[in-house]
Design a protein around this motif. Structure first.
Motif, PDB file in Angstrom:
ATOM      1  N   PRO A 163     -10.983 -10.503  -0.793  1.00 25.35           N
ATOM      2  CA  PRO A 163     -11.279 -10.980  -2.152  1.00 25.35           C
ATOM      3  C   PRO A 163     -11.281  -9.891  -3.219  1.00 25.35           C
ATOM      4  N   ASP A 164     -11.763  -8.708  -2.917  1.00 24.89           N
ATOM      5  CA  ASP A 164     -11.818  -7.627  -3.910  1.00 24.89           C
ATOM      6  C   ASP A 164     -10.429  -7.132  -4.326  1.00 24.89           C
ATOM      7  N   LEU A 165      -9.430  -7.350  -3.477  1.00 30.36           N
ATOM      8  CA  LEU A 165      -8.085  -6.841  -3.752  1.00 30.36           C
ATOM      9  C   LEU A 165      -7.107  -7.949  -4.109  1.00 30.36           C
ATOM     10  N   GLY A 166      -7.448  -9.182  -3.796  1.00 35.08           N
ATOM     11  CA  GLY A 166      -6.523 -10.290  -3.997  1.00 35.08           C
ATOM     12  C   GLY A 166      -5.734 -10.537  -2.726  1.00 35.08           C
ATOM     13  N   LYS A 167      -4.998 -11.598  -2.717  1.00 33.63           N
ATOM     14  CA  LYS A 167      -4.163 -11.926  -1.553  1.00 33.63           C
ATOM     15  C   LYS A 167      -3.093 -10.862  -1.406  1.00 33.63           C
ATOM     16  N   LEU A 168      -3.013 -10.276  -0.240  1.00 33.20           N
ATOM     17  CA  LEU A 168      -2.089  -9.171   0.011  1.00 33.20           C
ATOM     18  C   LEU A 168      -0.874  -9.641   0.789  1.00 33.20           C
ATOM     19  N   GLU A 169       0.212  -8.960   0.538  1.00 26.81           N
ATOM     20  CA  GLU A 169       1.468  -9.233   1.230  1.00 26.81           C
ATOM     21  C   GLU A 169       1.951  -7.925   1.848  1.00 26.81           C
ATOM     22  N   ILE A 170       2.296  -7.952   3.125  1.00 23.67           N
ATOM     23  CA  ILE A 170       2.780  -6.740   3.790  1.00 23.67           C
ATOM     24  C   ILE A 170       4.127  -6.340   3.206  1.00 23.67           C
ATOM     25  N   VAL A 171       4.235  -5.061   2.873  1.00 25.84           N
ATOM     26  CA  VAL A 171       5.487  -4.493   2.373  1.00 25.84           C
ATOM     27  C   VAL A 171       6.272  -3.916   3.542  1.00 25.84           C
ATOM     28  N   GLU A 172       5.575  -3.139   4.396  1.00 27.10           N
ATOM     29  CA  GLU A 172       6.248  -2.461   5.492  1.00 27.10           C
ATOM     30  C   GLU A 172       5.236  -2.179   6.602  1.00 27.10           C
ATOM     31  N   VAL A 173       5.619  -2.439   7.845  1.00 25.63           N
ATOM     32  CA  VAL A 173       4.782  -2.148   9.005  1.00 25.63           C
ATOM     33  C   VAL A 173       5.281  -0.844   9.622  1.00 25.63           C
ATOM     34  N   TYR A 174       4.348   0.109   9.819  1.00 24.51           N
ATOM     35  CA  TYR A 174       4.699   1.412  10.386  1.00 24.51           C
ATOM     36  C   TYR A 174       4.325   1.506  11.855  1.00 24.51           C
ATOM     37  N   GLU A 175       3.289   0.786  12.245  1.00 26.70           N
ATOM     38  CA  GLU A 175       2.862   0.786  13.643  1.00 26.70           C
ATOM     39  C   GLU A 175       2.356  -0.605  13.981  1.00 26.70           C
ATOM     40  N   TYR A 176       2.744  -1.065  15.165  1.00 29.00           N
ATOM     41  CA  TYR A 176       2.410  -2.429  15.573  1.00 29.00           C
ATOM     42  C   TYR A 176       1.904  -2.396  17.012  1.00 29.00           C
ATOM     43  N   TYR A 177       0.787  -3.053  17.258  1.00 31.88           N
ATOM     44  CA  TYR A 177       0.257  -3.212  18.611  1.00 31.88           C
ATOM     45  C   TYR A 177      -0.451  -4.562  18.648  1.00 31.88           C
ATOM     46  N   ASP A 178       0.232  -5.601  19.087  1.00 31.27           N
ATOM     47  CA  ASP A 178      -0.238  -6.992  19.074  1.00 31.27           C
ATOM     48  C   ASP A 178      -0.367  -7.552  17.655  1.00 31.27           C
ATOM     49  N   GLN A 179      -0.408  -6.711  16.680  1.00 26.11           N
ATOM     50  CA  GLN A 179      -0.456  -7.055  15.260  1.00 26.11           C
ATOM     51  C   GLN A 179      -0.192  -5.757  14.498  1.00 26.11           C
ATOM     52  N   PRO A 180       0.115  -5.827  13.210  1.00 27.84           N
ATOM     53  CA  PRO A 180       0.267  -4.570  12.472  1.00 27.84           C
ATOM     54  C   PRO A 180      -1.049  -3.783  12.501  1.00 27.84           C
ATOM     55  N   VAL A 181      -0.973  -2.491  12.803  1.00 32.51           N
ATOM     56  CA  VAL A 181      -2.169  -1.651  12.806  1.00 32.51           C
ATOM     57  C   VAL A 181      -2.073  -0.509  11.789  1.00 32.51           C
ATOM     58  N   LEU A 182      -0.890  -0.294  11.249  1.00 31.84           N
ATOM     59  CA  LEU A 182      -0.683   0.661  10.160  1.00 31.84           C
ATOM     60  C   LEU A 182       0.431   0.085   9.303  1.00 31.84           C
ATOM     61  N   TYR A 183       0.106  -0.193   8.053  1.00 32.54           N
ATOM     62  CA  TYR A 183       1.101  -0.827   7.193  1.00 32.54           C
ATOM     63  C   TYR A 183       0.782  -0.586   5.722  1.00 32.54           C
ATOM     64  N   THR A 185     -12.604  -2.731  12.154  1.00 34.04           N
ATOM     65  CA  THR A 185     -12.767  -2.078  10.861  1.00 34.04           C
ATOM     66  C   THR A 185     -11.429  -1.499  10.442  1.00 34.04           C
ATOM     67  N   TRP A 186     -11.036  -1.854   9.230  1.00 32.03           N
ATOM     68  CA  TRP A 186      -9.794  -1.374   8.634  1.00 32.03           C
ATOM     69  C   TRP A 186     -10.134  -0.453   7.471  1.00 32.03           C
ATOM     70  N   LEU A 187      -9.317   0.568   7.267  1.00 30.46           N
ATOM     71  CA  LEU A 187      -9.424   1.423   6.093  1.00 30.46           C
ATOM     72  C   LEU A 187      -8.243   1.127   5.181  1.00 30.46           C
ATOM     73  N   CYS A 188      -8.527   0.959   3.907  1.00 33.35           N
ATOM     74  CA  CYS A 188      -7.493   0.699   2.898  1.00 33.35           C
ATOM     75  C   CYS A 188      -7.633   1.727   1.793  1.00 33.35           C
ATOM     76  N   VAL A 189      -6.517   2.315   1.393  1.00 32.76           N
ATOM     77  CA  VAL A 189      -6.523   3.211   0.233  1.00 32.76           C
ATOM     78  C   VAL A 189      -5.417   2.774  -0.719  1.00 32.76           C
ATOM     79  N   ALA A 190      -5.740   2.811  -1.998  1.00 38.29           N
ATOM     80  CA  ALA A 190      -4.735   2.530  -3.019  1.00 38.29           C
ATOM     81  C   ALA A 190      -3.758   3.700  -3.060  1.00 38.29           C
ATOM     82  N   VAL A 191      -2.481   3.401  -3.209  1.00 35.01           N
ATOM     83  CA  VAL A 191      -1.456   4.442  -3.273  1.00 35.01           C
ATOM     84  C   VAL A 191      -0.467   4.121  -4.384  1.00 35.01           C
ATOM     85  N   SER A 192       0.030   5.154  -5.010  1.00 35.02           N
ATOM     86  CA  SER A 192       1.105   4.994  -5.984  1.00 35.02           C
ATOM     87  C   SER A 192       2.426   4.945  -5.219  1.00 35.02           C
ATOM     88  N   THR A 193       3.473   4.520  -5.894  1.00 30.46           N
ATOM     89  CA  THR A 193       4.803   4.497  -5.277  1.00 30.46           C
ATOM     90  C   THR A 193       5.218   5.896  -4.862  1.00 30.46           C
TER      91      THR A 193
END
Length: 128
Positions: free
Chosen positions: A8-28, A51-59
């Motif tokens: 809710p704090d970030l809004g509905k998110l859409e995956i742009v790119e998955v970098y690591e996957y193990y049964d589900q995306p684990v780094l993206y 527990t997931w960590l999220c950081v805002a990033v610029s392009t």
């Protein structure tokens, strides 16, 4: 897959790119409807939640991360803004996510990717 894309704090998110996957995306990377980009990693797990960590990033920064010029540890330990978002997603569907905005220097080292772990994707980045 756990619903890490509905914060809710970030809004509905859409995956742009998955970098690591193990049964589900684990780094993206993902973005919200306003176009704000985030880098997300599965950081910890117990019998009740992940527990997931999220950081805002610029392009520009995501391109440096993708190319390996910034390692994954530093991407989360030293983000562009001073906060890291910790999201605890419970396994039980009826329990709400728990979201904490934490100063990046307060994140436990054992929750961060190992220092020196890098992506190595073909990316257009500045030579500087």
């Amino acid at each position: 897959m756990l619903d890490i894309l509905n914060i809710p704090d970030l809004g509905k998110l859409e995956i742009v790119e998955v970098y690591e996957y193990y049964d589900q995306p684990v780094l993206y990377s993902c973005k919200n409807a306003a176009g704000h980009l985030y880098l997300v990693v599965a950081a910890d797990e117990n019998d009740k939640y992940v527990t997931w960590l999220c950081v805002a990033v610029s392009t520009e920064r995501i391109n440096l991360i993708r190319s390996g010029k910034i390692d994954l540890h530093d991407a989360f330990a030293y983000p562009e803004n001073p906060y890291t978002i910790q999201v605890r997603v419970p396994y039980e569907a009826h329990v709400s996510h728990q979201i904490d905005w934490t100063e990046s220097n307060q994140i436990s080292e054992d929750m961060l990717p190992l220092s020196g772990e890098c992506l190595d994707l073909k990316t257009n980045t500045s030579p500087f």
